[in-house]
Write a protein that holds these residues in place. Structure first.
Motif, PDB file in Angstrom:
ATOM      1  N   GLU A 154      -0.566  -1.473  -8.269  1.00  0.00           N
ATOM      2  CA  GLU A 154      -1.031  -1.002  -6.925  1.00  0.00           C
ATOM      3  C   GLU A 154      -2.636  -1.571  -6.840  1.00  0.00           C
ATOM      4  OE1 GLU A 154       0.173   1.138  -5.028  1.00  0.00           O
ATOM      5  OE2 GLU A 154       2.161   1.123  -6.366  1.00  0.00           O
ATOM      6  N   ARG A 155      -2.994  -1.696  -5.804  1.00  0.00           N
ATOM      7  CA  ARG A 155      -4.231  -2.155  -5.171  1.00  0.00           C
ATOM      8  C   ARG A 155      -5.266  -1.215  -5.767  1.00  0.00           C
ATOM      9  NH1 ARG A 155      -7.376  -1.329  -0.756  1.00  0.00           N
ATOM     10  NH2 ARG A 155      -8.738  -3.094  -0.094  1.00  0.00           N
ATOM     11  N   ALA A 156      -5.184  -0.101  -5.453  1.00  0.00           N
ATOM     12  CA  ALA A 156      -6.032   0.871  -5.937  1.00  0.00           C
ATOM     13  C   ALA A 156      -6.471   0.703  -7.483  1.00  0.00           C
ATOM     14  CB  ALA A 156      -5.967   2.367  -5.607  1.00  0.00           C
ATOM     15  N   ALA A 168      -3.565  -8.246  -1.988  1.00  0.00           N
ATOM     16  CA  ALA A 168      -2.350  -7.302  -1.644  1.00  0.00           C
ATOM     17  C   ALA A 168      -1.037  -7.833  -2.627  1.00  0.00           C
ATOM     18  CB  ALA A 168      -2.145  -7.589  -0.478  1.00  0.00           C
ATOM     19  N   ASP A 169      -0.182  -6.885  -2.883  1.00  0.00           N
ATOM     20  CA  ASP A 169       0.958  -7.229  -3.634  1.00  0.00           C
ATOM     21  C   ASP A 169       0.571  -7.923  -5.157  1.00  0.00           C
ATOM     22  OD1 ASP A 169       2.852  -6.529  -1.586  1.00  0.00           O
ATOM     23  OD2 ASP A 169       2.616  -8.340  -0.689  1.00  0.00           O
ATOM     24  N   TRP A 170      -0.156  -7.120  -5.638  1.00  0.00           N
ATOM     25  CA  TRP A 170      -0.815  -7.636  -7.058  1.00  0.00           C
ATOM     26  C   TRP A 170       0.140  -7.290  -8.040  1.00  0.00           C
ATOM     27  CZ3 TRP A 170      -5.763  -9.597  -7.809  1.00  0.00           C
ATOM     28  CH2 TRP A 170      -6.764  -9.415  -6.786  1.00  0.00           C
ATOM     29  N   LYS A 171      -0.011  -8.236  -9.006  1.00  0.00           N
ATOM     30  CA  LYS A 171       1.152  -8.398 -10.232  1.00  0.00           C
ATOM     31  C   LYS A 171       0.074  -8.527 -11.618  1.00  0.00           C
ATOM     32  CE  LYS A 171       5.607  -9.760  -8.265  1.00  0.00           C
ATOM     33  NZ  LYS A 171       5.163  -9.593  -6.862  1.00  0.00           N
ATOM     34  N   GLU A 172       0.485  -8.180 -12.604  1.00  0.00           N
ATOM     35  CA  GLU A 172      -0.242  -8.190 -13.883  1.00  0.00           C
ATOM     36  C   GLU A 172       0.386  -8.729 -15.062  1.00  0.00           C
ATOM     37  OE1 GLU A 172      -1.498  -4.333 -15.797  1.00  0.00           O
ATOM     38  OE2 GLU A 172      -0.101  -3.435 -14.324  1.00  0.00           O
ATOM     39  N   TRP A 173      -0.354  -9.569 -15.879  1.00  0.00           N
ATOM     40  CA  TRP A 173       0.103  -9.970 -16.865  1.00  0.00           C
ATOM     41  C   TRP A 173      -0.985  -9.817 -18.067  1.00  0.00           C
ATOM     42  CZ3 TRP A 173       0.962 -12.065 -12.296  1.00  0.00           C
ATOM     43  CH2 TRP A 173       2.104 -12.644 -12.191  1.00  0.00           C
TER      44      TRP A 173
END
Length: 393
Positions: free
Chosen positions: A244-246, A267-272
């Motif tokens: 989530e952006r927040a 926007a449309d963040w992804k995490e690793w």
């Protein structure tokens, strides 16, 4: 005709196929890719002059240059104060010294150049939908065994199947990758959404206490690549999970005004969760060898993971230009030629994440004083061992 097998159709696997095919008129290469189609996910990737030298050797240098953004500067900024710490110019003297540009490219654009060249090479067969799980070998050849029991036999097998390589599991047996404890959040946004005064033709890194934030243009300058990393002690590997952006914004409360303006555009963040492995001495077992992340996975902090795989591809391609009976010795020579350089890069990447990007308090002040005192030539000297390499092929 000798048959060379490659497990893995990513950047390293395709580059290795090109390296072998271009140097060996009597060899055929089959690339076995686990996915149903040859494609590449991801966002931006940095390419030093050493990568372009390797790409030229593989015959795709110009194709990648056309897709790349040639960067003017590398900037190291204090992410909490917005103050500039150090700048390394990448035009003029840099290009004269190292013979090639420093550029950034969308990972898919680099991959497409390699894929197009492989598809055009008569000596390369691309086989999708085959997951190599193990290998068997004897004095005459090696067999790649897939998860469905399908078997492919050749004179050599190159494991280019990534950080969780099945070939490495059998060859080295060193278990799961090392979880770094660092979480990276990635986003790509259209450049038209970026205020004009922030559209810099630079790779800019904002360093803070246990975090850093990097951004640079990609896709011909039409998009901005954002990557924010937090040393948060993460223990479990995460690959491309939506964020989530927040949540992302909350992870970097100390960011200064300019850096925060850029982060808020994401926007449309992804995490690793970033992972690597300790260097090992041996990547070969008879007719089997590892390449790229299967051999020497490293953290992103030296921006050299793909560059090292491209160098590997050039070296292994040149060394396999030999009679079949010399295959084992040639693979051992490849291991010997590549080991020290890649091991050093793995360890330097780790050190950069702690000493250069993430210190706080007095350690950050010492970093700022040390880096700000360096001239452009001083900075070139520090990266010469890495950026100035011209692998033979």
């Amino acid at each position: 005709m000798a048959e060379i097998l490659i497990a893995g159709g990513g950047i390293g696997g395709l580059a290795a196929a090109l390296g072998i095919a271009r140097n060996n008129s009597g060899h055929h290469v089959t690339v076995l890719e686990r996915r149903d189609a040859f494609s590449e996910l991801g966002a931006g990737i940095q390419l030093g002059p050493n990568a372009f030298h390797a790409l030229d050797r593989l015959g795709v240098g110009e194709a990648v240059r056309e897709r790349a953004v040639h960067i003017d500067e590398l900037r190291l900024m204090d992410g909490t104060t917005d103050k500039r710490i150090a700048v390394m110019p990448l035009t003029g003297g840099y290009r004269e010294r190292f013979g090639n540009p420093y550029a950034v490219v969308h990972r898919g654009d680099l991959y497409q150049a390699l894929l197009d060249a492989c598809r055009a090479a008569p000596a390369v067969t691309l086989a999708a939908g085959f997951t190599v799980t193990s290998y068997e070998q004897d004095a005459t050849g090696v067999t790649a065994v897939t998860d469905t029991g399908r078997r492919f036999t050749g004179t050599a097998l190159i494991g280019a199947d990534g950080i969780r390589s099945a070939i490495r599991r059998q060859l080295v047996g060193d278990g799961e990758p090392r979880v770094s404890g660092h979480t990276i959040y990635r986003s790509v946004i259209p450049m038209e959404l970026v205020p004009e005064e922030l559209r810099w033709n630079t790779v800019t890194l904002w360093a803070g206490p246990k975090w850093h934030f990097v951004h640079y243009p990609i896709a011909g300058g039409t998009h901005l690549n954002l990557a924010a990393t937090r040393d948060n002690g993460a223990r479990d590997a995460v690959v491309g999970r939506p964020a989530e952006r927040a949540h992302v914004l909350d992870r970097f409360p100390e960011l200064g005004e300019t850096a925060r303006r850029l982060l808020e555009l994401g926007a449309d963040w992804k995490e690793w969760v970033l992972c690597d492995r300790d260097p090992v001495d041996t990547w070969t077992d008879g007719r089997v060898a590892l390449l790229g992340d299967a051999a020497h996975p490293m953290l992103q902090y030296a921006a050299q993971g793909a560059c090292m795989a491209l160098e590997d591809a050039v070296v292994i391609g040149s060394l396999l230009d030999a009679p079949e009976e010399d295959t084992v010795q040639r693979l051992e020579k490849y291991n010997a030629e590549r080991h020290d350089r890649t091991a050093r890069t793995q360890l330097v990447a780790r050190e950069m994440g702690t000493r250069l990007y993430h210190p706080s308090g007095p350690e950050a002040q010492a970093r700022n004083a040390m880096m700000s005192a360096l001239s452009a030539d001083d900075l070139y000297d520090k990266v010469a061992w890495l950026h100035g390499e011209r692998v033979a092929g």
